[in-house]
Design a protein around this motif. Structure first.
Motif, PDB file in Angstrom:
ATOM      1  N   ALA A 364       0.837  -1.204   0.000  1.00 38.42           N
ATOM      2  CA  ALA A 364       0.000   0.000   0.000  1.00 38.42           C
ATOM      3  C   ALA A 364       0.876   1.259   0.000  1.00 38.42           C
ATOM      4  CB  ALA A 364      -0.918  -0.002   1.216  1.00 38.42           C
ATOM      5  N   GLY A 365       1.984   1.209   0.724  1.00 35.52           N
ATOM      6  CA  GLY A 365       2.885   2.351   0.736  1.00 35.52           C
ATOM      7  C   GLY A 365       3.563   2.559  -0.603  1.00 35.52           C
ATOM      8  N   GLU A 366       3.886   1.456  -1.310  1.00 40.90           N
ATOM      9  CA  GLU A 366       4.522   1.585  -2.626  1.00 40.90           C
ATOM     10  C   GLU A 366       3.567   2.214  -3.632  1.00 40.90           C
ATOM     11  OE1 GLU A 366       6.786  -1.078  -5.992  1.00 40.90           O
ATOM     12  OE2 GLU A 366       6.805  -1.700  -3.896  1.00 40.90           O
ATOM     13  N   ILE A 367       2.309   1.846  -3.568  1.00 43.38           N
ATOM     14  CA  ILE A 367       1.314   2.473  -4.458  1.00 43.38           C
ATOM     15  C   ILE A 367       1.300   3.982  -4.223  1.00 43.38           C
ATOM     16  CG2 ILE A 367      -1.158   2.652  -4.925  1.00 43.38           C
ATOM     17  CD1 ILE A 367      -1.342  -0.367  -4.311  1.00 43.38           C
ATOM     18  N   ALA A 368       1.383   4.387  -2.952  1.00 39.21           N
ATOM     19  CA  ALA A 368       1.400   5.816  -2.635  1.00 39.21           C
ATOM     20  C   ALA A 368       2.659   6.489  -3.190  1.00 39.21           C
ATOM     21  CB  ALA A 368       1.311   6.005  -1.125  1.00 39.21           C
ATOM     22  N   LEU A 369       3.795   5.792  -3.118  1.00 37.51           N
ATOM     23  CA  LEU A 369       5.041   6.353  -3.646  1.00 37.51           C
ATOM     24  C   LEU A 369       4.971   6.532  -5.159  1.00 37.51           C
ATOM     25  CD1 LEU A 369       7.737   4.416  -1.587  1.00 37.51           C
ATOM     26  CD2 LEU A 369       7.348   6.881  -1.561  1.00 37.51           C
ATOM     27  N   VAL A 370       4.412   5.558  -5.846  1.00 34.93           N
ATOM     28  CA  VAL A 370       4.269   5.676  -7.303  1.00 34.93           C
ATOM     29  C   VAL A 370       3.387   6.866  -7.645  1.00 34.93           C
ATOM     30  CG1 VAL A 370       3.364   4.551  -9.365  1.00 34.93           C
ATOM     31  CG2 VAL A 370       4.679   3.221  -7.704  1.00 34.93           C
ATOM     32  N   SER A 371       2.341   7.064  -6.856  1.00 32.84           N
ATOM     33  CA  SER A 371       1.479   8.222  -7.076  1.00 32.84           C
ATOM     34  C   SER A 371       2.244   9.524  -6.857  1.00 32.84           C
ATOM     35  CB  SER A 371       0.281   8.145  -6.123  1.00 32.84           C
ATOM     36  OG  SER A 371      -0.516   9.304  -6.232  1.00 32.84           O
ATOM     37  N   LEU A 372       3.084   9.566  -5.803  1.00 27.90           N
ATOM     38  CA  LEU A 372       3.869  10.769  -5.531  1.00 27.90           C
ATOM     39  C   LEU A 372       4.909  11.023  -6.614  1.00 27.90           C
ATOM     40  CD1 LEU A 372       4.464  10.436  -1.672  1.00 27.90           C
ATOM     41  CD2 LEU A 372       3.146  12.219  -2.825  1.00 27.90           C
ATOM     42  N   SER A 373       5.373   9.973  -7.282  1.00 26.40           N
ATOM     43  CA  SER A 373       6.378  10.158  -8.341  1.00 26.40           C
ATOM     44  C   SER A 373       5.812  10.895  -9.544  1.00 26.40           C
ATOM     45  CB  SER A 373       6.935   8.800  -8.775  1.00 26.40           C
ATOM     46  OG  SER A 373       5.973   8.063  -9.499  1.00 26.40           O
ATOM     47  N   ARG A 374       4.495  11.063  -9.563  1.00 24.79           N
ATOM     48  CA  ARG A 374       3.856  11.828 -10.654  1.00 24.79           C
ATOM     49  C   ARG A 374       3.249  13.133 -10.131  1.00 24.79           C
ATOM     50  NH1 ARG A 374       1.097   6.713 -11.171  1.00 24.79           N
ATOM     51  NH2 ARG A 374       2.292   5.265 -12.471  1.00 24.79           N
ATOM     52  N   ASP A 375       3.574  13.480  -8.908  1.00 19.97           N
ATOM     53  CA  ASP A 375       2.959  14.632  -8.260  1.00 19.97           C
ATOM     54  C   ASP A 375       3.420  15.933  -8.902  1.00 19.97           C
ATOM     55  OD1 ASP A 375       1.370  15.051  -5.492  1.00 19.97           O
ATOM     56  OD2 ASP A 375       2.774  16.718  -5.784  1.00 19.97           O
ATOM     57  N   GLU A 376       2.629  16.984  -8.743  1.00 20.15           N
ATOM     58  CA  GLU A 376       2.988  18.286  -9.292  1.00 20.15           C
ATOM     59  C   GLU A 376       4.103  18.951  -8.501  1.00 20.15           C
ATOM     60  OE1 GLU A 376      -0.498  20.663  -9.427  1.00 20.15           O
ATOM     61  OE2 GLU A 376      -1.458  19.518 -11.038  1.00 20.15           O
ATOM     62  N   ASP A 377       4.221  18.605  -7.217  1.00 22.89           N
ATOM     63  CA  ASP A 377       5.257  19.213  -6.380  1.00 22.89           C
ATOM     64  C   ASP A 377       6.617  18.589  -6.711  1.00 22.89           C
ATOM     65  OD1 ASP A 377       6.092  20.830  -3.957  1.00 22.89           O
ATOM     66  OD2 ASP A 377       6.699  18.822  -3.318  1.00 22.89           O
ATOM     67  N   PRO A 378       7.586  19.378  -7.223  1.00 29.27           N
ATOM     68  CA  PRO A 378       8.859  18.779  -7.674  1.00 29.27           C
ATOM     69  C   PRO A 378       9.658  18.142  -6.536  1.00 29.27           C
ATOM     70  CG  PRO A 378       8.966  21.176  -7.753  1.00 29.27           C
ATOM     71  CD  PRO A 378       7.544  20.827  -7.486  1.00 29.27           C
ATOM     72  N   TRP A 379       9.656  18.739  -5.361  1.00 23.44           N
ATOM     73  CA  TRP A 379      10.438  18.194  -4.253  1.00 23.44           C
ATOM     74  C   TRP A 379       9.909  16.818  -3.847  1.00 23.44           C
ATOM     75  CZ3 TRP A 379      14.875  18.296  -2.041  1.00 23.44           C
ATOM     76  CH2 TRP A 379      15.048  17.807  -0.749  1.00 23.44           C
ATOM     77  N   SER A 380       8.603  16.729  -3.648  1.00 25.57           N
ATOM     78  CA  SER A 380       7.996  15.456  -3.259  1.00 25.57           C
ATOM     79  C   SER A 380       8.176  14.424  -4.365  1.00 25.57           C
ATOM     80  CB  SER A 380       6.509  15.667  -2.957  1.00 25.57           C
ATOM     81  OG  SER A 380       5.909  14.465  -2.576  1.00 25.57           O
ATOM     82  N   ARG A 381       8.053  14.856  -5.607  1.00 22.55           N
ATOM     83  CA  ARG A 381       8.189  13.944  -6.750  1.00 22.55           C
ATOM     84  C   ARG A 381       9.605  13.360  -6.810  1.00 22.55           C
ATOM     85  NH1 ARG A 381       6.718  17.356 -10.383  1.00 22.55           N
ATOM     86  NH2 ARG A 381       8.746  17.912 -11.250  1.00 22.55           N
ATOM     87  N   ARG A 382      10.617  14.196  -6.610  1.00 24.97           N
ATOM     88  CA  ARG A 382      11.997  13.718  -6.690  1.00 24.97           C
ATOM     89  C   ARG A 382      12.345  12.807  -5.510  1.00 24.97           C
ATOM     90  NH1 ARG A 382      14.579  19.510  -8.726  1.00 24.97           N
ATOM     91  NH2 ARG A 382      13.669  19.410 -10.823  1.00 24.97           N
ATOM     92  N   LEU A 383      11.865  13.146  -4.322  1.00 21.12           N
ATOM     93  CA  LEU A 383      12.089  12.262  -3.176  1.00 21.12           C
ATOM     94  C   LEU A 383      11.504  10.874  -3.442  1.00 21.12           C
ATOM     95  CD1 LEU A 383      11.418  14.339   0.077  1.00 21.12           C
ATOM     96  CD2 LEU A 383      13.574  13.356  -0.687  1.00 21.12           C
ATOM     97  N   ALA A 384      10.295  10.849  -4.009  1.00 18.03           N
ATOM     98  CA  ALA A 384       9.653   9.570  -4.306  1.00 18.03           C
ATOM     99  C   ALA A 384      10.440   8.795  -5.358  1.00 18.03           C
ATOM    100  CB  ALA A 384       8.215   9.803  -4.773  1.00 18.03           C
ATOM    101  N   LEU A 385      10.939   9.492  -6.391  1.00 11.71           N
ATOM    102  CA  LEU A 385      11.698   8.814  -7.441  1.00 11.71           C
ATOM    103  C   LEU A 385      13.001   8.228  -6.911  1.00 11.71           C
ATOM    104  CD1 LEU A 385      11.125  11.271 -10.433  1.00 11.71           C
ATOM    105  CD2 LEU A 385      10.365   8.895 -10.293  1.00 11.71           C
ATOM    106  N   PHE A 386      13.715   8.986  -6.099  1.00 12.39           N
ATOM    107  CA  PHE A 386      14.947   8.460  -5.510  1.00 12.39           C
ATOM    108  C   PHE A 386      14.649   7.242  -4.638  1.00 12.39           C
ATOM    109  CE2 PHE A 386      17.117  12.598  -6.382  1.00 12.39           C
ATOM    110  CZ  PHE A 386      18.256  12.072  -6.971  1.00 12.39           C
ATOM    111  N   THR A 387      13.580   7.305  -3.890  1.00 14.67           N
ATOM    112  CA  THR A 387      13.225   6.191  -3.008  1.00 14.67           C
ATOM    113  C   THR A 387      12.858   4.957  -3.813  1.00 14.67           C
ATOM    114  OG1 THR A 387      12.437   7.775  -1.358  1.00 14.67           O
ATOM    115  CG2 THR A 387      11.721   5.496  -1.118  1.00 14.67           C
ATOM    116  N   LEU A 388      12.067   5.125  -4.861  1.00  9.72           N
ATOM    117  CA  LEU A 388      11.683   3.988  -5.699  1.00  9.72           C
ATOM    118  C   LEU A 388      12.892   3.387  -6.406  1.00  9.72           C
ATOM    119  CD1 LEU A 388       8.368   5.458  -7.122  1.00  9.72           C
ATOM    120  CD2 LEU A 388       8.554   3.366  -5.752  1.00  9.72           C
TER     121      LEU A 388
END
Length: 555
Positions: A364-388
């Motif tokens: 469930a947390g990974e699904i949330a991370l994938v969603s954040l990797s497409r987020d409009e906020d660049p900081w949150s998006r990049r954190l999610a991409l590095f984590t994934l």
């Protein structure tokens, strides 16, 4: 020099300064005090002359042993700040102020409070090996409080463990107790130490109890037998001491004793108790059975405002890092908090803790991370991409997404260098390679260090690091990297030896800290470090002691 620093002495300082036309040039930042002797410089420390204090301070340090008689006379000044400065300067001068010991001992008889504590600190800096000076430090409440605070945030002037062990047999109970407290900070859990810590926790002396709690927290499970005393103290008053909460979290007390106390902290904390709440929340997360009660409290706390106090400043934070960390510790048991953690990933200082908590939530947390990797906020998006990219190190699509996220591959490499913390980040190595071609030496250094940390080919980076030794801004980290990967080698050792020959306090401290991290690889520098034990700066002497300890201890 008379002990009363009156108008006549200050007038003399101003006269010398005005003789050079300094008072007629208000645009000058610092006055010229070169015409003053040591007594005049001591007076100038608090003369009503703009910029006089730092000039006088530096000049007195440069005089070294010649300034000692004037500084000893200054210990009798009526002005408290003047006495404080003279004691501090004697401490800075250290061993070369040995002639001051009789004068300081004479002043000790007449002083109390912080004045006495400052004099004791000066004595210890002048002759660190004197056990009678250590006993003075332990017997004085203010200097003892400074001693255990040094162990919480090490400064390099911690007492010698061998001397403390010897004092466990002292005739004075207070000395035995306080020696045990400092030994506990250092991780010494011998029977005699635990026995004295028990006495401190049962006693009425507030400083001894606080120091005892901090020592128990440092010892952790090695002080398990003291758990009932810690529990009893907190059952009486859960808010009596932050150190007591840390001790309870570390000592390994039974769950039925720990949980009620920490729940009380979470439920009753105000908006300025975030440190206590953090200890309680992390401790409770160690007991999965508490999830149904604690997770809703953490969700409520996640976006509650709390006053933070750091570096003498107070400010309110809108997202609580400790709440996100504790939710992550619960893992899938806290899955109900995923929507709130997604929001927290966009709010520093809780952003990284929230991302890591989502990783701990499973699918469930990974699904949330994938969603954040497409987020409009660049900081949150990049954190999610590095984590994934870390979580799926064999899946190249996340690296490709990261590369596409940055228009400039060197900017991408710089961000990846900041993210690299160790072998777990080996998947980020391809992103770092463009940074090695950056026109900026600092970029190349940061990327090469990150590649070494992530497990890259250190041998291939060797020529680059050798070149970076020639850059003044890069010499220390480059030398550290070469010694850590190649072992003792002449060129980085030669560069570090040159750094130790500089007459620059801050630069010397940084060089000594680098040498300490290199450990035995820098053992050849012992002859260069040893003279700095007598340098005219406490910070340098403390760093030199730490460096010698690190490079002389066998692996």
């Amino acid at each position: 020099m008379p002990t009363r620093w009156g108008a006549l002495g200050l007038a003399a300082v101003l006269l010398v300064a005005s003789a050079g036309g300094l008072l007629a040039r208000p645009t000058e930042r610092y006055p010229d005090l070169s015409g003053l002797d040591a007594d005049g410089l001591v007076l100038a420390l608090h003369a009503p002359l703009l910029g006089a204090h730092p000039v006088a301070w530096t000049a007195l340090l440069e005089l070294g042993e010649a300034a000692v008689p004037a500084l000893v006379r200054g210990l009798s000044a009526e002005d408290e700040e003047a006495r404080e400065d003279c004691a501090a300067l004697l401490a800075e001068l250290g061993p070369c102020a040995a002639a001051a010991v009789p004068g300081i001992m004479a002043r000790l008889e007449a002083e109390t409070g912080w004045d006495r504590a400052r004099l004791i600190v000066a004595l210890e800096e002048i002759d660190p090996g004197r056990r009678d000076f250590l006993k003075l430090r332990l017997a004085n409440t203010d200097s003892f409080r400074r001693a255990w605070s040094c162990y919480v945030s090490p400064t390099g002037d911690e007492p010698d463990p061998a001397s403390l062990v010897a004092l466990l047999d002292d005739d004075t109970p207070e000395i035995r107790r306080r020696a045990a407290i400092l030994l506990g900070f250092g991780g010494d859990g011998r029977t005699a130490v635990l026995a004295e810590l028990a006495v401190a926790l049962r006693g009425d002396n507030k400083d001894d109890r606080e120091g005892g709690f901090r020592a128990v927290a440092a010892l952790g499970s090695a002080a398990h037998e003291l758990a009932p005393l810690v529990v009893g103290a907190l059952e009486e008053d859960p808010w009596q001491s932050f150190a007591a909460l840390e001790a309870l979290a570390a000592v390994g007390a039974p769950e039925e004793a720990v949980v009620p106390i920490f729940l009380e902290i979470l439920r009753t904390a105000g908006d300025s108790r975030s440190d206590e709440e953090g200890v309680a929340a992390r401790a409770l997360a160690g007991y999965p059975s508490t999830a149904p009660i604690v997770v809703p409290l953490l969700v409520d706390a996640l976006f509650s405002e709390r006053w933070e106090h750091h570096g003498g400043r107070s400010f309110k934070s809108e997202a609580q890092e400790w709440a996100a960390e504790a939710l992550g510790m619960y893992g899938p048991l806290a899955a109900e908090a995923i929507p709130q953690l997604m929001v927290a990933s966009k709010r520093p200082p809780a952003d990284r803790a929230a991302i890591e908590a989502l990783v701990a939530m499973g699918d469930a947390g990974e699904i949330a991370l994938v969603s954040l990797s497409r987020d409009e906020d660049p900081w949150s998006r990049r954190l999610a991409l590095f984590t994934l990219a870390r979580v799926h190190s064999g899946d190249g699509r996340w690296l490709a997404a990261l590369a596409a996220e940055f228009a400039d591959p060197i900017v991408c490499a710089g961000q990846a260098a900041l993210e690299c913390a160790g072998p777990a980040d080996a998947c980020l190595l391809p992103l770092l390679e463009p940074g090695l071609a950056s026109p900026r030496a600092q970029d190349r250094l940061e990327c090469s260090l990150a590649m070494i940390a992530a497990g890259g080919d250190a041998a291939s980076l060797h020529p680059l690091l050798v070149r970076l030794l020639g850059n003044p801004d890069c010499v220390l980290p480059a030398a550290e990297a070469l010694l850590s990967t190649d072992g003792p080698s002449e060129r980085p050792l030669r560069k570090l030896r040159a750094e130790l020959s500089r007459n620059d306090k801050d630069r010397l401290v940084r060089a000594l800290e680098t040498i300490a991290r290199c450990g035995r690889a820098a053992e050849a520098l012992c002859p260069d470090v040893e003279p700095l034990l007598r340098y005219r700066s406490r910070a340098v002497r403390a760093a030199a002691r730490k460096a010698l300890t690190a490079i002389q201890v066998p692996d």
